[in-house]
Design an enzyme around this catalytic site. Structure first.
Site, PDB file in Angstrom:
ATOM      1  N   HIS A   1      -6.833  -4.413  26.646  1.00  0.00           N
ATOM      2  CA  HIS A   1      -6.363  -4.894  25.349  1.00  0.00           C
ATOM      3  C   HIS A   1      -5.966  -3.729  24.447  1.00  0.00           C
ATOM      4  CE1 HIS A   1      -7.358  -9.262  25.437  1.00  0.00           C
ATOM      5  NE2 HIS A   1      -8.088  -8.858  26.458  1.00  0.00           N
TER       6      HIS A   1
ATOM      7  N   ASP B   1      -5.166  -8.263  17.727  1.00  0.00           N
ATOM      8  CA  ASP B   1      -5.298  -8.821  19.066  1.00  0.00           C
ATOM      9  C   ASP B   1      -5.482 -10.329  18.962  1.00  0.00           C
ATOM     10  OD1 ASP B   1      -6.938  -9.713  21.571  1.00  0.00           O
ATOM     11  OD2 ASP B   1      -6.166  -7.735  22.102  1.00  0.00           O
TER      12      ASP B   1
END
Length: 309
Positions: A21, A117
């Site tokens: 990520h 995110d």
């Protein structure tokens, strides 16, 4: 005038505990700098050190400010439940996010937008509290996002006893083709909820780590339902367009390299160009578990993360 003064200021918030990520959204941040924007990256991490953060700044022309902030500590003596971990992350990130936005409000470069995110949709709620737009960054392909979108919208019901699934703009999927969170929804229900809730608060737009030629049909379908924009592939510039000639690596690793890692890289480097195919071992293991019906240890592992240090 200091570097970045007077430029449009973007605040970027990675999901801090997953290398898969962190890397893509940091590469996207470099692209924002290349477009003339000022970028601040907010990281709340328990194990990252300043040396790693200093490496992040390499090749970014000094235009990215990395804010490494402490996280509320876990004080338990046993492996931390996932719910506790997510709550600590949310409390800590929200606290530092409010302080950063407030701090920059009176500067020459107030924060104009928050990119976060997609696993942290509550960031958008904080940003909107200040009247700021926000955009989630999806690290997965559009096909994967579409599957979870169908679950969120209710058009794909789980669990299911069907051996195949037919979804718009996607080929016929066998149950073993689906993400393991879906084929075995009871094993990690918190993770599954995180993946489906990525779409919960109708963001202003969405960034997806893919490109049109890779999956045009599903992208076209998703664009009729969500305000998305493709920004992939998010890899170092030296590997694609060479827009940033000194951008030749990802710049930060959450995992300390070992001597064995170096030997593996040396072996890979000894092979012919474009002769290596990478296959995710985790995906293979997920398929093997699905095929063999292996549920050993599932209960003991459910919703636990070894985050106590």
């Amino acid at each position: 005038m200091a570097v970045g003064e007077g430029k449009v200021h973007i605040l970027v918030i990675p999901f801090p505990d997953g290398q898969g990520h962190v890397n893509p959204i940091l590469q996207f941040s470099k692209r924002l700098v290349l477009k003339g924007l000022k970028v601040t990256v907010l990281i709340t991490h328990e194990i990252i050190n300043n040396a790693n953060l200093n490496q992040v700044g390499g090749g970014w022309g000094g235009s990215i400010n990395v804010e490494n902030k402490p996280r509320v500590p876990y004080k338990g003596t046993h492996p931390e439940p996932l719910e506790s971990y997510i709550l600590r992350l949310q409390i800590s990130t929200s606290f530092h996010l409010v302080k950063l936005i407030t701090h920059h409000q009176t500067s020459n470069s107030p924060i104009a937008c928050v990119v976060y995110d997609s696993l942290t949709p509550w960031v958008l709620d904080v940003a909107r509290g200040f009247g700021l737009p926000g955009a989630p960054f999806f690290t997965e392909s559009c096909a994967v996002n579409a599957v979870f979108y169908h679950i969120y919208s209710g058009s794909l019901k789980i669990p299911s006893d069907k051996k195949s699934v037919s979804l718009p703009a996607l080929p016929l999927l066998q149950d073993t083709d689906l993400p393991s969170l879906i084929s075995n929804p009871h094993q990690y229900p918190v993770f599954l909820r995180m993946m489906t809730e990525q779409f919960c608060n109708q963001p202003d737009w969405m960034f997806i780590n893919t490109f049109h030629a890779l999956e045009p049909q599903v992208l076209q379908w998703m664009q009729t339902h969500t305000p998305l924009k493709t920004v992939g592939p998010t890899v170092p510039s030296i590997l694609i367009d060479k827009g940033l000639m000194d951008d030749n690596n990802y710049g930060m690793s959450l995992i300390k390299s070992t001597e064995e890692d170096s030997k593996t890289i040396e072996w890979l480097d000894s092979k012919d160009s474009e002769s290596v195919i990478y296959v995710s071992r985790e995906r293979i293991n997920a398929r093997r578990r699905a095929n063999e019906g292996d549920s050993v240890g599932a209960e003991s592992k459910q919703q636990k993360l070894p985050l106590s240090h």
